[in-house]
Structure formats: structure tokens, C-alpha cells
Design an enzyme around this catalytic site. Structure first.
Site, mmCIF file in Angstrom:
data_model
loop_
_atom_site.group_PDB
_atom_site.id
_atom_site.type_symbol
_atom_site.label_atom_id
_atom_site.label_comp_id
_atom_site.label_asym_id
_atom_site.label_seq_id
_atom_site.Cartn_x
_atom_site.Cartn_y
_atom_site.Cartn_z
ATOM 1 N N SER A 166 -5.779 5.454 -1.753
ATOM 2 C CA SER A 166 -5.384 4.338 -2.609
ATOM 3 C C SER A 166 -6.613 3.724 -3.246
ATOM 4 C CB SER A 166 -4.665 3.274 -1.768
ATOM 5 O OG SER A 166 -4.548 2.048 -2.444
ATOM 6 N N TYR A 192 -6.261 -2.199 5.833
ATOM 7 C CA TYR A 192 -5.636 -1.148 5.038
ATOM 8 C C TYR A 192 -6.684 -0.399 4.231
ATOM 9 C CZ TYR A 192 -2.522 1.165 1.700
ATOM 10 O OH TYR A 192 -1.875 2.106 0.936
#
Length: 332
Positions: A166, A192
Site C-alpha cells: 500500500s 499498518y
């Protein structure tokens, strides 16, 4: 590939869909595993692979949801080539069980599943949940399936691993002196981000170790896609995402467009025998310094996500954490 080699490009871009990538591609005989394939990007990835003739295993935590997805995929693809298997990436025992149940060669492993938490959660081992699921689960799965992938490479001339990362990777490296947030204040966004950097580093080191076996691994950024992954976002996370969209950092893609870059890494000939790359919008992304601003380089990849030294260290740390406690997870 050296720093002076040109970036790898393909004919695909941000508007391409997963079905565009597999159009005209024949994957009969190819066996693929897609984690987190009961919904979102994973489901679309599995559907496009099945349409092209691949035998696809949906590796999912919720077997009932996976079975429903498999039935829909098989019906849409018009093929009986989809199966479901239980896999909870946060549970190392479940990962070991999946690996032990796998028979025969494997040609494509797509490490797609991921979690985002709103607050601090830990596994039974005490590991921070996002790192444990997004990285350690996929690390153990890749390691456990190495022999199957090597057999697949011997059979077809190549095997591939695709790690779904990501743009969030740009917010944090792997913080080796406190991966589990034992001392630093917990920030779910930073956690994350760390796990997404780890996804990229896994591809770098897996390629270094296994290219000789015919296995290469690459990392993809699917871009902004609205999926169930966002359902646990905090208000801070939602506001950050809204601000990034308003600033033009990204425009939302459809699920089909989001899965396209995964399919490029999975089947495009340009990435058949080369790994350790980070792909964005269907092509290799340009590298930016670690202090580069995300909003200025939404299609770049930070050096810390491709650093070979960090990749080797992460591999060693990950082996130590999982403890090679199942016989299948031997260092290799």
C-alpha cells in the site's frame, strides 16, 4: 537489477482492469492460492485468474463466506476450478495446517489478505495484530509453501509470489527495535504502515533466496479502493484518507482496477523472471528517498521498502518470532 536499469513498464495503467490484464492469457494448468479472497481485491483477483483457466484456491478465514464467493466466481467464470480452504493468518497453527494440507506443485501465491485495526490488538503470542497478520502470517505461508512453489517452477519454468502492499508503506519503515509497540505509543496507522513495508521487504528477500529455484516475488500497490478493509477505520484515519483524496494524492479505483496491478505481477511476461520490484498502476514504481513526502509521491516507493539489508534483517527476525515451531518452517 541495478539502480541504473530502466524501470519495467507494461501496456497497462491506472485505468486497466484485472480482466484487461488476463485477456487472451491462457492459464490452464496453473495452480494459484489467493489469501483473503472472499471479498474485495482478493475476490476479483481470484475471479480473473479463474476466467483465464487457473485452478484457484481461496484461502480465507471465514469458510462460509469463502464458499459463497467460490460459487459466485465459478458461475461467473463458467469454470469448475475454484476451491476454498481455511486460513487464519493471525494463527500460526492455522497457517501450518494450511501448508500441511497442500498437495502438489504451486505456481502462484498471492499474499493479498490484510487487516486494519482501530486500536491495539495482540495475538496469543503477544504480537501486534496488524504485523502478525499482514506480515508474519504471509511470511510463514510463503516459507511453508516454498517447496510447492519450487515444484511449480520446475513444472512450468517459473513460479511467482505477489505481495499486496500500500501507499501507506511510506509512513513507516519496519521499526526493528520496537516492532511490537512495546515501548512506543500505539498508532494504528503507523502499525499498518510498518506491516505494508514488511510486505515489500518479504518480496525482496524471497527473490534473493529463491530466484535460483525459479521463484520470484514482487510487491504491488493497488491504489485507492473502497473495500471492507476500511470498516474499522478511526475518525483520524478516515479524515486522513479524505484529506489525501482532496489533495489529489489518489482517485478511487474500482475493485477491478485495483486488482489489475496484482494481475500484472502475477501473469505479465515482463515480471516472469525478475523480482524484488514494487509495482504501481501496472508498472514498476520509481524509488524516492525515505524522507520524501507521500502527498508529493503517491506513485513512488520509499527506499526503506526495497532495502536489501532491511529485507535480510526482517527475514531473520521473522524466523525468530515464529520460532520455526512447525517442522515445515525450516530456514531456507
Amino acid at each position: 537489477m541495478s539502480a541504473h536499469d530502466p524501470l519495467i513498464t507494461t501496456r497497462f495503467d491506472a485505468t486497466s482492469t484485472a480482466d484487461d490484464v488476463v485477456a487472451g492469457v491462457e492459464l490452464a494448468g496453473l495452480r494459484a492460492v489467493v489469501t483473503g479472497a472472499s471479498s474485495g481485491l482478493g475476490r476479483q483477483t481470484a475471479l480473473s485468474l479463474a476466467r483465464a483457466g487457473a485452478a484457484v484456491t481461496l484461502a480465507v478465514r471465514d469458510v462460509d463466506a469463502g464458499a459463497a464467493a467460490a460459487a459466485d466466481i465459478a458461475k461467473s467464470a463458467g469454470r469448475d476450478n475454484v476451491r476454498v480452504a481455511a486460513l487464519d493468518l493471525a494463527d500460526q497453527g492455522a497457517v501450518a495446517g494450511f501448508v500441511q494440507s497442500w498437495n502438489g506443485p504451486l505456481h502462484l501465491l498471492i499474499n493479498n489478505a490484510g487487516v486494519i485495526t482501530a486500536g491495539l490488538s495482540r495475538t496469543a503470542e503477544g504480537w501486534e495484530l496488524q504485523f502478525a497478520t499482514n506480515h508474519l502470517g504471509h511470511f510463514a505461508l510463503s516459507l511453508g509453501l516454498h517447496r510447492a512453489l519450487a515444484a511449480g517452477a520446475a513444472e512450468r519454468g517459473e513460479a511467482r509470489i505477489v505481495s499486496v502492499s500500500s501507499t501507506a508503506h511510506m509512513r513507516s519503515p519496519v521499526v526493528f527495535d520496537d516492532i511490537g509497540f512495546g515501548r512506543r505509543e500505539y498508532d494504528p496507522q503507523a502499525a499498518y504502515a510498518q506491516s505494508k513495508t514488511a510486505n515489500s521487504l518479504l518480496a525482496v528477500e524471497a527473490t534473493r533466496r529463491w530466484a535460483g529455484d525459479g521463484i520470484v516475488a514482487n510487491t504491488v500497490n493497488p491504489g485507492g479502493v473502497a473495500t471492507g478493509l476500511q470498516r474499522h477505520f478511526t475518525r483520524k484515519q478516515l479524515d486522513y484518507l479524505a484529506g489525501a483524496e482532496a489533495a489529489g494524492v489518489f482517485a478511487y479505483k474500482t475493485v477491478g482496477q485495483g486488482a489489475a496491478t496484482t494481475l500484472v505481477a502475477a501473469v505479465a511476461p515482463e515480471f516472469a523472471r525478475t523480482g524484488g520490484h514494487y509495482l504501481d498502476d501496472g508498472r514498476e514504481a520509481y524509488t524516492v528517498p525515505d524522507d520524501a513526502e507521500l502527498f508529493r509521491h503517491p506513485h513512488g516507493v520509499k527506499q526503506w521498502a526495497l532495502d536489501p539489508g532491511a529485507a535480510q534483517e526482517l527475514w531473520a527476525v521473522s524466523l525468530d518470532l515464529i520460532g520455526s515451531r512447525f517442522g515445515i518452517f525450516r530456514p531456507c
